[in-house]
Design an enzyme around this catalytic site. Sequence first.
Site, PDB file in Angstrom:
ATOM      1  N   LYS A 105      90.361  74.676  58.415  1.00  0.00           N
ATOM      2  CA  LYS A 105      90.863  75.205  57.355  1.00  0.00           C
ATOM      3  C   LYS A 105      89.910  74.870  56.146  1.00  0.00           C
ATOM      4  O   LYS A 105      89.497  75.641  55.410  1.00  0.00           O
ATOM      5  CB  LYS A 105      92.337  74.685  56.980  1.00  0.00           C
ATOM      6  CG  LYS A 105      93.014  75.173  57.863  1.00  0.00           C
ATOM      7  CD  LYS A 105      94.697  74.631  57.548  1.00  0.00           C
ATOM      8  CE  LYS A 105      94.936  73.193  57.469  1.00  0.00           C
ATOM      9  NZ  LYS A 105      94.711  72.542  58.814  1.00  0.00           N
ATOM     10  N   GLU A 149      94.554  65.838  49.460  1.00  0.00           N
ATOM     11  CA  GLU A 149      93.525  65.946  50.165  1.00  0.00           C
ATOM     12  C   GLU A 149      92.946  64.371  50.534  1.00  0.00           C
ATOM     13  O   GLU A 149      93.152  63.520  49.838  1.00  0.00           O
ATOM     14  CB  GLU A 149      92.104  66.440  49.740  1.00  0.00           C
ATOM     15  CG  GLU A 149      92.263  68.000  49.510  1.00  0.00           C
ATOM     16  CD  GLU A 149      90.745  68.382  49.802  1.00  0.00           C
ATOM     17  OE1 GLU A 149      89.594  67.776  49.159  1.00  0.00           O
ATOM     18  OE2 GLU A 149      90.495  69.243  50.613  1.00  0.00           O
ATOM     19  N   ARG A 150      92.480  64.284  51.841  1.00  0.00           N
ATOM     20  CA  ARG A 150      91.993  62.717  51.906  1.00  0.00           C
ATOM     21  C   ARG A 150      90.763  62.625  51.090  1.00  0.00           C
ATOM     22  O   ARG A 150      89.789  63.517  50.611  1.00  0.00           O
ATOM     23  CB  ARG A 150      91.325  62.738  53.585  1.00  0.00           C
ATOM     24  CG  ARG A 150      92.306  62.923  54.308  1.00  0.00           C
ATOM     25  CD  ARG A 150      91.773  63.243  55.858  1.00  0.00           C
ATOM     26  NE  ARG A 150      92.726  63.447  57.098  1.00  0.00           N
ATOM     27  CZ  ARG A 150      93.214  64.704  57.184  1.00  0.00           C
ATOM     28  NH1 ARG A 150      92.738  65.602  56.755  1.00  0.00           N
ATOM     29  NH2 ARG A 150      94.130  64.828  58.128  1.00  0.00           N
TER      30      ARG A 150
END
Length: 472
Positions: free
Chosen positions: A174, A200-201
């Site tokens: 993605k 998000e990471r």
Amino acid sequence: MKAHAVSEEKVLVPGRVVAVHGPVVDVMFEREDLLPFIYEIIRTSTYTGEEVVLEVVEHKQGNIARTISLTATYGLARNARVERTGKALSIPKGEAVLGRVVNVLGEPIDKKGPIGKGEEYQVKRASEKQKINLGEKDKDGLEIIETGIKMIDLLFPLVKNTKTGILGGAALGKSLLTLEIIHNIIKKQEWLCVFTGAGERIREGNELYFEFVRSEILSKSALIFGQMDESPGARFEVVSSGAALAESLQKEGHSVLFLLDNVFRFAQAGSELSALLGRIPSETGYQPTLTSEIGEFHERIRSREGASITSIEAVYVPADDLTDPAVVCIFSHLDSILVLSRSRVQRGLYPAIDPLMSSSAYLNPRIIGKRHFDIAQDVIKLFHKYEELQRIVAIIGIEELSKNDRTIFHRARKLDNFLTQPFFTAEVYTNRKGQYVPLEETLLGCERIISGRVDNTPDEDFYMKGGLTSAT
């Protein structure tokens, strides 16, 4: 409870922290008329002197304002003094943020120094009323945006001022597909980009920043993050901050590409906050306000005279279950849905968009033209037949198919391979040079495959190539 507008002398009258439930903080004020208004930002600090920023979300009995923290609350002590600011959450306006990375508060986190003092843009704009232009999506006036990605341009055309969702489970690509779309559009179009990372990471945010630098599109982009290690308040509100930033650029006359990764994490942060605020969850376990929260965000993304916001949203699908209530709620607001398939990833077909499960509201001959529409329909029919034949081939083998079915099977497999392509943003992983394929080349390639003009070319010669000239 009634809250009054703040005056300069009331700002100096502090409240005090009476309870801390993780990211939810209760603050008591001396009198009812000193209560901050809903969505007002109030500030306090931990025992080590680190600032804690709180946003008011409820009024409780006993002159208590219930707040959610937009920063970490570790070290926040009971009876800590809290001061009103008299302002709602605001971020620096428009072009001041281009080329920078900011957090939910609009503060820079890229170590490039402060953002110049200028006009601020209020994040919560519920009071702003606009006339709805019922003709803004008139099918005769829609503008197609070429992405250079064959699968998208052919079957799921990206249209200016629409919302496109990229749905998929873990590790299906993605973020990479989103990044490739940014790369191709911002390079070719005179647009600005706002990237919002919700949950998000940190590794992903770091890679994204350096990819923007490498692609030389950072100067036309603004990045805003509420990352996975931050409080649910930051992960939830960063979506509103990102939308506000896109709106402020739009009001300055710019067309904006608004990227959001990941909408599901936004819904998940809302669920965490809802539980901590004591709200009874819905039957499915999500917050009772899920539909209104998702709807309120999506309704902000709309055109204004002379400028537009085109949104592309990555949506994590838990356990690859497309019937998950949060996912269903999200894709009900989308114009085009690109569903990523795990089986295509396992076969090495990238981008892993499932052509039969995905859909677009704009695959219409009035919008894309009759030739493009006819080719797209032929491709979809071929893929439907291919799916049926694959089941048969798995049992009896390809040699047992009739001559006509064998021909259809091989043409569909050629198309499947032809609609793959190497990405610019994946060069570092694949060692394949990225390819931008104009729509006309994609249509010509599909026409040649469907008509049988390349039947004698091996299927594998079409895999991970650009136009058909580079494949045959």
